[in-house]
Design an enzyme around this catalytic site. Sequence first.
Site, PDB file in Angstrom:
ATOM      1  N   ARG A 170     -11.730 -41.438   5.968  1.00  6.72           N
ATOM      2  CA  ARG A 170     -12.321 -40.723   7.127  1.00  6.72           C
ATOM      3  C   ARG A 170     -13.071 -39.462   6.709  1.00  6.72           C
ATOM      4  NH1 ARG A 170      -7.307 -41.899   9.774  1.00  6.72           N
ATOM      5  NH2 ARG A 170      -7.546 -43.824  10.961  1.00  6.72           N
ATOM      6  N   LYS A 227     -28.591 -37.146   6.648  1.00  8.87           N
ATOM      7  CA  LYS A 227     -28.669 -38.552   7.066  1.00  8.87           C
ATOM      8  C   LYS A 227     -28.313 -39.426   5.880  1.00  8.87           C
ATOM      9  CE  LYS A 227     -32.343 -38.814  10.513  1.00  8.87           C
ATOM     10  NZ  LYS A 227     -33.658 -39.417  10.752  1.00  8.87           N
ATOM     11  N   GLU A 256     -44.021 -38.383   0.530  1.00 11.74           N
ATOM     12  CA  GLU A 256     -43.221 -37.546   1.447  1.00 11.74           C
ATOM     13  C   GLU A 256     -43.733 -36.099   1.439  1.00 11.74           C
ATOM     14  OE1 GLU A 256     -41.299 -38.944   3.533  1.00 11.74           O
ATOM     15  OE2 GLU A 256     -40.251 -40.652   2.635  1.00 11.74           O
ATOM     16  N   LYS A 301     -38.185 -29.148   4.866  1.00 13.61           N
ATOM     17  CA  LYS A 301     -37.358 -30.169   5.522  1.00 13.61           C
ATOM     18  C   LYS A 301     -36.069 -29.538   6.044  1.00 13.61           C
ATOM     19  CE  LYS A 301     -35.033 -34.486   5.642  1.00 13.61           C
ATOM     20  NZ  LYS A 301     -34.652 -35.759   5.079  1.00 13.61           N
ATOM     21  N   GLU A 347     -31.332 -34.794  15.631  1.00 14.81           N
ATOM     22  CA  GLU A 347     -32.605 -35.448  15.927  1.00 14.81           C
ATOM     23  C   GLU A 347     -32.834 -35.717  17.415  1.00 14.81           C
ATOM     24  OE1 GLU A 347     -34.087 -38.159  12.862  1.00 14.81           O
ATOM     25  OE2 GLU A 347     -34.815 -39.440  14.454  1.00 14.81           O
ATOM     26  N   ARG A 350     -36.802 -32.750  14.682  1.00 11.88           N
ATOM     27  CA  ARG A 350     -36.505 -33.547  13.477  1.00 11.88           C
ATOM     28  C   ARG A 350     -37.224 -34.897  13.504  1.00 11.88           C
ATOM     29  NH1 ARG A 350     -30.728 -34.558  10.283  1.00 11.88           N
ATOM     30  NH2 ARG A 350     -31.731 -35.627   8.553  1.00 11.88           N
ATOM     31  N   ASN A 387     -40.218 -38.357  10.858  1.00 15.36           N
ATOM     32  CA  ASN A 387     -40.377 -39.808  10.776  1.00 15.36           C
ATOM     33  C   ASN A 387     -41.836 -40.236  10.791  1.00 15.36           C
ATOM     34  OD1 ASN A 387     -37.595 -40.294  10.762  1.00 15.36           O
ATOM     35  ND2 ASN A 387     -37.494 -40.095  12.987  1.00 15.36           N
ATOM     36  N   HIS A 395     -43.053 -43.546   9.367  1.00 16.33           N
ATOM     37  CA  HIS A 395     -41.875 -44.348   9.033  1.00 16.33           C
ATOM     38  C   HIS A 395     -41.665 -45.566   9.932  1.00 16.33           C
ATOM     39  CE1 HIS A 395     -41.096 -41.136   6.296  1.00 16.33           C
ATOM     40  NE2 HIS A 395     -39.948 -41.640   5.906  1.00 16.33           N
ATOM     41  N   HIS A 443     -41.172 -48.457   7.572  1.00 20.82           N
ATOM     42  CA  HIS A 443     -39.882 -49.148   7.420  1.00 20.82           C
ATOM     43  C   HIS A 443     -40.011 -50.642   7.690  1.00 20.82           C
ATOM     44  CE1 HIS A 443     -37.022 -45.462   7.794  1.00 20.82           C
ATOM     45  NE2 HIS A 443     -37.523 -45.609   6.589  1.00 20.82           N
ATOM     46  N   HIS A 497     -40.757 -47.107  -1.220  1.00 18.50           N
ATOM     47  CA  HIS A 497     -40.641 -46.377   0.045  1.00 18.50           C
ATOM     48  C   HIS A 497     -41.922 -45.569   0.293  1.00 18.50           C
ATOM     49  CE1 HIS A 497     -38.540 -44.417   3.332  1.00 18.50           C
ATOM     50  NE2 HIS A 497     -38.923 -43.245   2.868  1.00 18.50           N
TER      51      HIS A 497
HETATM   52  N1  LIG Z   1     -31.537 -39.772   4.034  1.00 22.99           N
HETATM   53  C1  LIG Z   1     -32.774 -39.423   4.206  1.00 22.99           C
HETATM   54  O1  LIG Z   1     -33.075 -38.467   4.934  1.00 22.99           O
HETATM   55  C2  LIG Z   1     -33.862 -40.167   3.477  1.00 22.99           C
HETATM   56  C3  LIG Z   1     -35.177 -39.679   3.477  1.00 22.99           C
HETATM   57  C4  LIG Z   1     -36.147 -40.369   2.764  1.00 22.99           C
HETATM   58  C5  LIG Z   1     -35.806 -41.524   2.081  1.00 22.99           C
HETATM   59  N2  LIG Z   1     -34.524 -41.974   2.123  1.00 22.99           N
HETATM   60  C6  LIG Z   1     -34.142 -43.198   1.409  1.00 22.99           C
HETATM   61  O2  LIG Z   1     -34.381 -42.996   0.027  1.00 22.99           O
HETATM   62  C7  LIG Z   1     -34.580 -44.264  -0.579  1.00 22.99           C
HETATM   63  C8  LIG Z   1     -35.748 -44.157  -1.516  1.00 22.99           C
HETATM   64  O3  LIG Z   1     -35.431 -43.220  -2.503  1.00 22.99           O
HETATM   65  P1  LIG Z   1     -36.101 -43.247  -3.947  1.00 22.99           P
HETATM   66  O4  LIG Z   1     -37.558 -43.432  -3.797  1.00 22.99           O
HETATM   67  O5  LIG Z   1     -35.602 -42.062  -4.672  1.00 22.99           O
HETATM   68  O6  LIG Z   1     -35.587 -44.631  -4.530  1.00 22.99           O
HETATM   69  P2  LIG Z   1     -34.459 -45.068  -5.582  1.00 22.99           P
HETATM   70  O7  LIG Z   1     -33.212 -44.340  -5.387  1.00 22.99           O
HETATM   71  O8  LIG Z   1     -34.413 -46.549  -5.509  1.00 22.99           O
HETATM   72  O9  LIG Z   1     -35.103 -44.635  -6.972  1.00 22.99           O
HETATM   73  C9  LIG Z   1     -36.292 -45.233  -7.397  1.00 22.99           C
HETATM   74  C10 LIG Z   1     -36.171 -45.842  -8.791  1.00 22.99           C
HETATM   75  O10 LIG Z   1     -36.209 -44.798  -9.749  1.00 22.99           O
HETATM   76  C11 LIG Z   1     -35.094 -44.903 -10.633  1.00 22.99           C
HETATM   77  N3  LIG Z   1     -34.780 -43.536 -11.041  1.00 22.99           N
HETATM   78  C12 LIG Z   1     -34.256 -42.565 -10.269  1.00 22.99           C
HETATM   79  N4  LIG Z   1     -34.261 -41.389 -10.927  1.00 22.99           N
HETATM   80  C13 LIG Z   1     -34.769 -41.637 -12.156  1.00 22.99           C
HETATM   81  C14 LIG Z   1     -35.039 -40.810 -13.276  1.00 22.99           C
HETATM   82  N5  LIG Z   1     -34.841 -39.496 -13.261  1.00 22.99           N
HETATM   83  N6  LIG Z   1     -35.544 -41.413 -14.381  1.00 22.99           N
HETATM   84  C15 LIG Z   1     -35.816 -42.757 -14.383  1.00 22.99           C
HETATM   85  N7  LIG Z   1     -35.618 -43.578 -13.344  1.00 22.99           N
HETATM   86  C16 LIG Z   1     -35.109 -43.012 -12.235  1.00 22.99           C
HETATM   87  C17 LIG Z   1     -34.045 -45.624  -9.835  1.00 22.99           C
HETATM   88  O11 LIG Z   1     -33.107 -46.255 -10.652  1.00 22.99           O
HETATM   89  C18 LIG Z   1     -34.884 -46.597  -9.030  1.00 22.99           C
HETATM   90  O12 LIG Z   1     -35.166 -47.714  -9.813  1.00 22.99           O
HETATM   91  C19 LIG Z   1     -34.788 -45.256   0.540  1.00 22.99           C
HETATM   92  O13 LIG Z   1     -33.626 -46.032   0.666  1.00 22.99           O
HETATM   93  C20 LIG Z   1     -34.984 -44.384   1.758  1.00 22.99           C
HETATM   94  O14 LIG Z   1     -34.538 -45.004   2.940  1.00 22.99           O
HETATM   95  C21 LIG Z   1     -33.554 -41.321   2.794  1.00 22.99           C
END
Ligand SMILES: NC(=O)c1ccc[n+]([C@@H]2O[C@H](COP(=O)([O-])OP(=O)(O)OC[C@H]3O[C@@H](n4cnc5c(N)ncnc54)[C@H](O)[C@@H]3O)[C@@H](O)[C@H]2O)c1
Length: 336
Positions: free
Chosen positions: A108, A130, A172, A214, A224, A228, A232, A235, A239, A249
């Site tokens: 929890r 989030k 972003e 942000k 949100e 906030r 999006n 998005h 998405h 992404h």
């Molecule tokens: N929670 C939120 O507010 C929020 C906001 C935006 C995006 N997101 C989420 O984030 C995700 C996308 O994140 P992302 O683009 O970081 O993707 P990811 O976590 O898949 O990373 C991208 C790739 O880079 C590799 N990688 C990461 N760091 C590295 C490094 N330093 N050196 C070498 N390789 C590295 C990873 O292994 C992966 O293959 C999506 O799921 C999206 O929905 C969440």
Amino acid sequence: MQKKTIRFGEAAVQFYFDGNLRQLKTLADQKRAVVLTDENVFAAHGSKLKGWNTIVLKAGEAFKIQATVDSVITQLIDMGIGRDGMLIGIGGGVITDLTGYIAAIYLRGVAAAFVPTTLLAMVDAAIGGKNGIDVGPYKNMVGTITQPAFILYDHTLLKTLPESEWRSGFAEVIKHAAIKDAPMFRDLESKDPAYFMKKPSALAALVQRNALLKAKVVAADVFESGLRRTLNFGHTLGHALENQYELTHGEAIALGMCYAADLSSELTGFAHTERLENLLQQYGLPTQAQFDNKKVMQVMRGDKKKAGDGVRFILLEKIGKAIVQQVPFEQIEATL
Ligand SMILES: NC(=O)c1ccc[n+]([C@@H]2O[C@H](COP(=O)([O-])OP(=O)(O)OC[C@H]3O[C@@H](n4cnc5c(N)ncnc54)[C@H](O)[C@@H]3O)[C@@H](O)[C@H]2O)c1
């Protein structure tokens, strides 16, 4: 290491800018903490994680699913992690989303912390609380809003980031500029990715500016109900495309922003679609794609932002100013 405390409702989050992964020891107790990371990050930076209990997950969005959550929870139970434990997500947005979610539901709720390792996670995913997982083609369908205790920034981790992931992060950054920071938009127009990749001080300043932008937007509207939502921008379509096509992404969001800019020109008189497209191209991002409208519309109809017979869409009035407007599905489809 520069510390800034930001309050999100009841929760205070420590942002440690200009830090180093090795300083993690001074922020968390190695005996009670478990690091969650993915195989790529571990291959590149695992040597800095000696002494930490570590769970290494398969990399990629395809693993941001319930099966991964179940597997991690089983391992946490086997490791004897109790309510005084902490989960530290060291990775991109997939890892920070998973870590935040598992920490919010395991026993929890246990503490979470993040060391973002992609530009995208540094400026966006790690911030705001989030978290969650995907369900089939539906992104982030299950999750919570729970803040981490701290976020540690180490820009040197980006040295191993593949170029496509840099582009994803810049999407972003451009989004932030488009919705809230016209001076940053102009600044980005006068530079290119290579400038930031080669100049650590410029990169650090850009990351901090975006992280704080942000954080400020989220702090004003943690759950949100208003401001906030503007984060999006791009998005809704983004998405819907991301999990159906082979897109990062950032690429999906870039296409979503172009579409939202087109829709804005119809609905708000936004006059800078071309400027936005040029900036996205300058940072190596796509501005046009071919896809199956029917399939994409089907996913958009299941979007979390759905309201009645339409979606609360984020539109631009001008560069640096976004608004939220209910747009009927009919109009969304016609503009597609
Ligand atoms: N929670 C939120 O507010 C929020 C906001 C935006 C995006 N997101 C989420 O984030 C995700 C996308 O994140 P992302 O683009 O970081 O993707 P990811 O976590 O898949 O990373 C991208 C790739 O880079 C590799 N990688 C990461 N760091 C590295 C490094 N330093 N050196 C070498 N390789 C590295 C990873 O292994 C992966 O293959 C999506 O799921 C999206 O929905 C969440």
